[in-house]
Design a protein around this motif. Structure first.
Motif, PDB file in Angstrom:
ATOM      1  N   PRO A  37      19.194 -18.196  10.085  1.00  0.00           N
ATOM      2  CA  PRO A  37      18.054 -18.849   9.427  1.00  0.00           C
ATOM      3  C   PRO A  37      17.116 -17.894   8.687  1.00  0.00           C
ATOM      4  N   PHE A  38      16.563 -18.403   7.585  1.00  0.00           N
ATOM      5  CA  PHE A  38      15.423 -17.789   6.912  1.00  0.00           C
ATOM      6  C   PHE A  38      14.269 -18.755   7.120  1.00  0.00           C
ATOM      7  N   ILE A  39      13.261 -18.325   7.879  1.00  0.00           N
ATOM      8  CA  ILE A  39      12.142 -19.210   8.222  1.00  0.00           C
ATOM      9  C   ILE A  39      10.865 -18.716   7.544  1.00  0.00           C
ATOM     10  N   PRO A  40      10.418 -19.413   6.488  1.00  0.00           N
ATOM     11  CA  PRO A  40       9.152 -19.028   5.858  1.00  0.00           C
ATOM     12  C   PRO A  40       7.985 -19.745   6.520  1.00  0.00           C
ATOM     13  N   VAL A  41       6.872 -19.061   6.656  1.00  0.00           N
ATOM     14  CA  VAL A  41       5.681 -19.681   7.236  1.00  0.00           C
ATOM     15  C   VAL A  41       4.455 -19.201   6.490  1.00  0.00           C
ATOM     16  N   GLY A  63      -1.721 -18.986   6.478  1.00  0.00           N
ATOM     17  CA  GLY A  63      -3.024 -19.583   6.247  1.00  0.00           C
ATOM     18  C   GLY A  63      -3.048 -21.086   6.416  1.00  0.00           C
ATOM     19  N   ALA A  64      -1.873 -21.702   6.572  1.00  0.00           N
ATOM     20  CA  ALA A  64      -1.803 -23.163   6.661  1.00  0.00           C
ATOM     21  C   ALA A  64      -1.742 -23.666   8.102  1.00  0.00           C
ATOM     22  N   ILE A  65      -1.667 -22.757   9.077  1.00  0.00           N
ATOM     23  CA  ILE A  65      -1.577 -23.161  10.485  1.00  0.00           C
ATOM     24  C   ILE A  65      -2.971 -23.151  11.104  1.00  0.00           C
ATOM     25  N   PRO A  66      -3.412 -24.264  11.700  1.00  0.00           N
ATOM     26  CA  PRO A  66      -4.718 -24.271  12.374  1.00  0.00           C
ATOM     27  C   PRO A  66      -4.777 -23.205  13.458  1.00  0.00           C
ATOM     28  N   LYS A  67      -5.895 -22.553  13.572  1.00  0.00           N
ATOM     29  CA  LYS A  67      -6.041 -21.426  14.492  1.00  0.00           C
ATOM     30  C   LYS A  67      -5.672 -21.796  15.923  1.00  0.00           C
ATOM     31  N   GLU A  68      -6.068 -23.000  16.357  1.00  0.00           N
ATOM     32  CA  GLU A  68      -5.836 -23.399  17.745  1.00  0.00           C
ATOM     33  C   GLU A  68      -4.359 -23.679  18.040  1.00  0.00           C
ATOM     34  N   LEU A  69      -3.553 -23.875  16.997  1.00  0.00           N
ATOM     35  CA  LEU A  69      -2.128 -24.152  17.194  1.00  0.00           C
ATOM     36  C   LEU A  69      -1.251 -22.943  16.899  1.00  0.00           C
ATOM     37  N   MET A  70      -1.869 -21.856  16.468  1.00  0.00           N
ATOM     38  CA  MET A  70      -1.102 -20.730  15.947  1.00  0.00           C
ATOM     39  C   MET A  70      -0.164 -20.108  16.991  1.00  0.00           C
ATOM     40  N   GLU A  71      -0.649 -19.862  18.191  1.00  0.00           N
ATOM     41  CA  GLU A  71       0.185 -19.220  19.206  1.00  0.00           C
ATOM     42  C   GLU A  71       1.380 -20.096  19.560  1.00  0.00           C
ATOM     43  N   SER A  72       1.152 -21.392  19.679  1.00  0.00           N
ATOM     44  CA  SER A  72       2.239 -22.312  19.992  1.00  0.00           C
ATOM     45  C   SER A  72       3.243 -22.381  18.847  1.00  0.00           C
ATOM     46  N   GLU A  73       2.765 -22.359  17.600  1.00  0.00           N
ATOM     47  CA  GLU A  73       3.657 -22.425  16.446  1.00  0.00           C
ATOM     48  C   GLU A  73       4.556 -21.191  16.372  1.00  0.00           C
ATOM     49  N   PHE A  74       3.980 -20.033  16.631  1.00  0.00           N
ATOM     50  CA  PHE A  74       4.748 -18.801  16.528  1.00  0.00           C
ATOM     51  C   PHE A  74       5.674 -18.581  17.730  1.00  0.00           C
ATOM     52  N   PHE A  75       5.169 -18.833  18.926  1.00  0.00           N
ATOM     53  CA  PHE A  75       5.907 -18.455  20.132  1.00  0.00           C
ATOM     54  C   PHE A  75       6.455 -19.638  20.919  1.00  0.00           C
ATOM     55  N   GLY A  76       6.085 -20.872  20.549  1.00  0.00           N
ATOM     56  CA  GLY A  76       6.543 -22.035  21.285  1.00  0.00           C
ATOM     57  C   GLY A  76       5.706 -22.281  22.538  1.00  0.00           C
ATOM     58  N   HIS A  77       6.019 -23.338  23.254  1.00  0.00           N
ATOM     59  CA  HIS A  77       5.295 -23.612  24.500  1.00  0.00           C
ATOM     60  C   HIS A  77       6.188 -24.382  25.473  1.00  0.00           C
ATOM     61  N   LEU A  89       8.408 -20.370  15.963  1.00  0.00           N
ATOM     62  CA  LEU A  89       9.011 -19.855  14.733  1.00  0.00           C
ATOM     63  C   LEU A  89       9.901 -18.640  14.992  1.00  0.00           C
ATOM     64  N   PHE A  90       9.491 -17.788  15.951  1.00  0.00           N
ATOM     65  CA  PHE A  90      10.304 -16.606  16.250  1.00  0.00           C
ATOM     66  C   PHE A  90      11.670 -17.011  16.782  1.00  0.00           C
ATOM     67  N   GLN A  91      11.697 -17.971  17.698  1.00  0.00           N
ATOM     68  CA  GLN A  91      12.979 -18.418  18.239  1.00  0.00           C
ATOM     69  C   GLN A  91      13.802 -19.157  17.195  1.00  0.00           C
ATOM     70  N   ALA A  92      13.128 -19.911  16.330  1.00  0.00           N
ATOM     71  CA  ALA A  92      13.839 -20.631  15.272  1.00  0.00           C
ATOM     72  C   ALA A  92      14.523 -19.658  14.310  1.00  0.00           C
ATOM     73  N   ALA A  93      13.912 -18.480  14.152  1.00  0.00           N
ATOM     74  CA  ALA A  93      14.462 -17.472  13.233  1.00  0.00           C
ATOM     75  C   ALA A  93      15.379 -16.479  13.936  1.00  0.00           C
ATOM     76  N   ASP A  94      15.667 -16.683  15.216  1.00  0.00           N
ATOM     77  CA  ASP A  94      16.455 -15.708  15.982  1.00  0.00           C
ATOM     78  C   ASP A  94      17.794 -15.420  15.300  1.00  0.00           C
ATOM     79  N   ALA A 137      10.217  -9.216  21.687  1.00  0.00           N
ATOM     80  CA  ALA A 137      10.206 -10.264  22.721  1.00  0.00           C
ATOM     81  C   ALA A 137       8.953 -11.103  22.558  1.00  0.00           C
ATOM     82  N   ILE A 138       9.046 -12.358  22.936  1.00  0.00           N
ATOM     83  CA  ILE A 138       7.881 -13.265  22.868  1.00  0.00           C
ATOM     84  C   ILE A 138       7.735 -14.012  24.205  1.00  0.00           C
ATOM     85  N   ARG A 139       6.526 -14.472  24.483  1.00  0.00           N
ATOM     86  CA  ARG A 139       6.281 -15.278  25.677  1.00  0.00           C
ATOM     87  C   ARG A 139       5.720 -16.632  25.224  1.00  0.00           C
ATOM     88  N   PRO A 140       6.497 -17.722  25.362  1.00  0.00           N
ATOM     89  CA  PRO A 140       5.974 -19.044  24.997  1.00  0.00           C
ATOM     90  C   PRO A 140       4.732 -19.384  25.818  1.00  0.00           C
TER      91      PRO A 140
END
Length: 455
Positions: A185-189, A192-206, A221-226, A254-257
């Motif tokens: 995958p090529f995952i563009p993000v 500036g379009a991600i709300p601050k409160e959702l940013m960690e979940s968007e990048f690392f999952g939950h 997003l990191f796992q989606a681009a693995d 490495a990431i921590r959801p």
């Protein structure tokens, strides 16, 4: 054909571990304990990959990296660094290293790195140049394609700089498509379009139940681009607290959801871009210096359209072909319209050129686009005296977008023309060199039409 690897490390246990791992991947290995013996092996044996420790008895891994760059530039070389020693890893990649692996060595991560490196080695033998998606024959575009070819073989983070609309994401996609990760995958993000409160979940999952509304597990997003590439567009818009977390993810691979107890290893190449000056933001403490250093291992500048004006005809034809294909028509630019495009400074770059042509196609009376159909701002014409744009760019910055700025300038042009002929619309249209139908359409679109006007 046998795949061969050279392992350089002064620790026998590490050499044995690496040899066993690579042998199980059907890779034949040769080993060296120092710089001198490694250079001798490199001179007489053809390898597909080289792994070297940074600390060696008679030098360091950088000596090997530089030697390989000078004598065997197509050979991917990865460096083994002490845990947390990112400065050394970045230094090695700036010198030409393919990638790095931390000690203690994660075997799964090592296998992925080696597989990617060997795939990259095969790509390096290709003589093709650049991407068909990057259109143009100017010297600056030729140089850009050469750089893309070279960077596609590396795993080093690339910071793509350039003005808005110049094609930074297209360049990032080209680096991905020509590299060993092309099938992943090529995952563009847009950061500036991600709300601050959702940013960690968007990048690392939950994990399910991590917070209110988290009704199920979600990959980030990191796992989606693995296995592939994560493109961080407008990276300058990341808040400082998120910059810290992003830095750690890149360094540790490495990431921590959110809500998870352990970390997940990720294999992602990072490409980033912004139209802002990151160096200035670092100096003003608005962007972390350590993250900038990590993202900006290699910087690639995308030229503005002003710097490659000779590509305007071929770009314009490309966009017209695209429009015609969608509408099953055959449109052309008049010689005057093409010349007018050549005199325009394009503050919005390629994106603006495409928008101008789409608008002109809609407004033209027949299949030939004339000068008047382009609606180019007079304030953005290039002065023939010094070949520089007349500097109304600061006025543009007062508006939310280039389209709104152009609309305002268009209003002024139409209003001035009407005032000059005492609001005779037919005569104003003739003065501007456009049809009465097109003139009425533009007045209506810009809110200047007067239904009670008898003309």
């Amino acid at each position: 054909m046998t795949t061969k690897a050279l392992i350089i490390d002064d620790e026998p246990d590490i050499r044995e571990l690496l040899s066993i791992t690579l042998n199980r991947m059907d890779i034949k290995t040769e080993v060296a304990a120092d710089v001198a013996s490694a250079k001798k092996l490199l001179d007489k044996i053809s390898f597909n990959i080289c792994l070297t420790d940074m600390k060696l008895p008679d030098g360091n891994g950088l000596d090997i990296v530089k030697h390989v760059q000078q004598t065997l530039p197509d050979l991917p070389i990865a460096v083994i660094t002490a845990h947390g020693n990112m400065d050394t890893a970045v230094q090695a990649m700036k010198a030409g290293a393919f990638d790095f692996v931390n000690k203690p060595i994660d075997i799964n991560a090592l296998r992925k790195l080696v597989s990617t490196a060997i795939s990259s080695n095969k790509i390096g033998n290709s003589k093709s140049l650049g991407s068909d998606e990057i259109i143009g024959d100017s010297p600056s575009i030729h140089a850009l394609k050469v750089s893309i070819n070279k960077l596609a073989r590396s795993q080093a983070p690339v910071y793509v700089s350039g003005e808005s609309g110049s094609g930074k994401e297209l360049v990032a996609r080209s680096i991905h498509k020509q590299g060993a990760r092309a099938s992943n995958p090529f995952i563009p993000v847009n950061c500036g379009a991600i709300p601050k409160e959702l940013m960690e979940s968007e990048f690392f999952g939950h994990k399910k139940g991590a917070f209110t509304g988290a009704t199920q597990d979600k990959i980030g997003l990191f796992q989606a681009a693995d296995g592939g590439t994560l493109f961080l567009d407008e990276v300058a818009d990341l808040p400082l607290d998120m910059q810290v977390k992003l830095l750690r993810a890149i360094q540790e691979k490495a990431i921590r959801p959110v809500g998870a107890h352990g970390e997940i290893s990720i294999d992602v190449r990072i490409l980033s871009a912004t139209h802002k000056n990151l160096q200035n933001l670092v100096e003003n403490d608005e962007f972390r210096q350590d993250l900038f250093y990590r993202l900006n291992v290699i910087q690639l500048n995308v030229p503005s359209l002003r710097e490659r004006s000779e590509d305007i005809p071929v770009l314009a034809q490309h966009f017209l072909n695209k429009i015609d294909s969608e509408n099953k028509t055959k449109s052309t630019l008049s010689k005057g319209a093409l010349a007018e495009l050549g005199r325009y400074s394009f503050p919005g770059n390629i994106r603006e050129l495409e928008n101008i042509l789409e608008r002109a196609y809609t407004l033209c009376d027949n299949e030939i686009i004339e000068v008047g159909d382009l609606l180019l701002s007079a304030s953005q014409k290039i002065s023939p005296k010094d070949n520089q744009p007349i500097n109304y760019y600061n006025n543009c910055l007062k508006f939310p977008s280039i389209d709104e700025y152009i609309a305002e300038v268009e209003k002024e042009i139409l209003s001035d023309a009407l005032e000059h002929v005492r609001w005779n619309k037919t005569l104003a249209a003739k003065k501007l060199g456009i049809s009465f139908r097109s003139f009425r359409y533009r007045l209506s679109k810009l809110g200047l039409a007067d239904e009670n006007d008898p003309d």
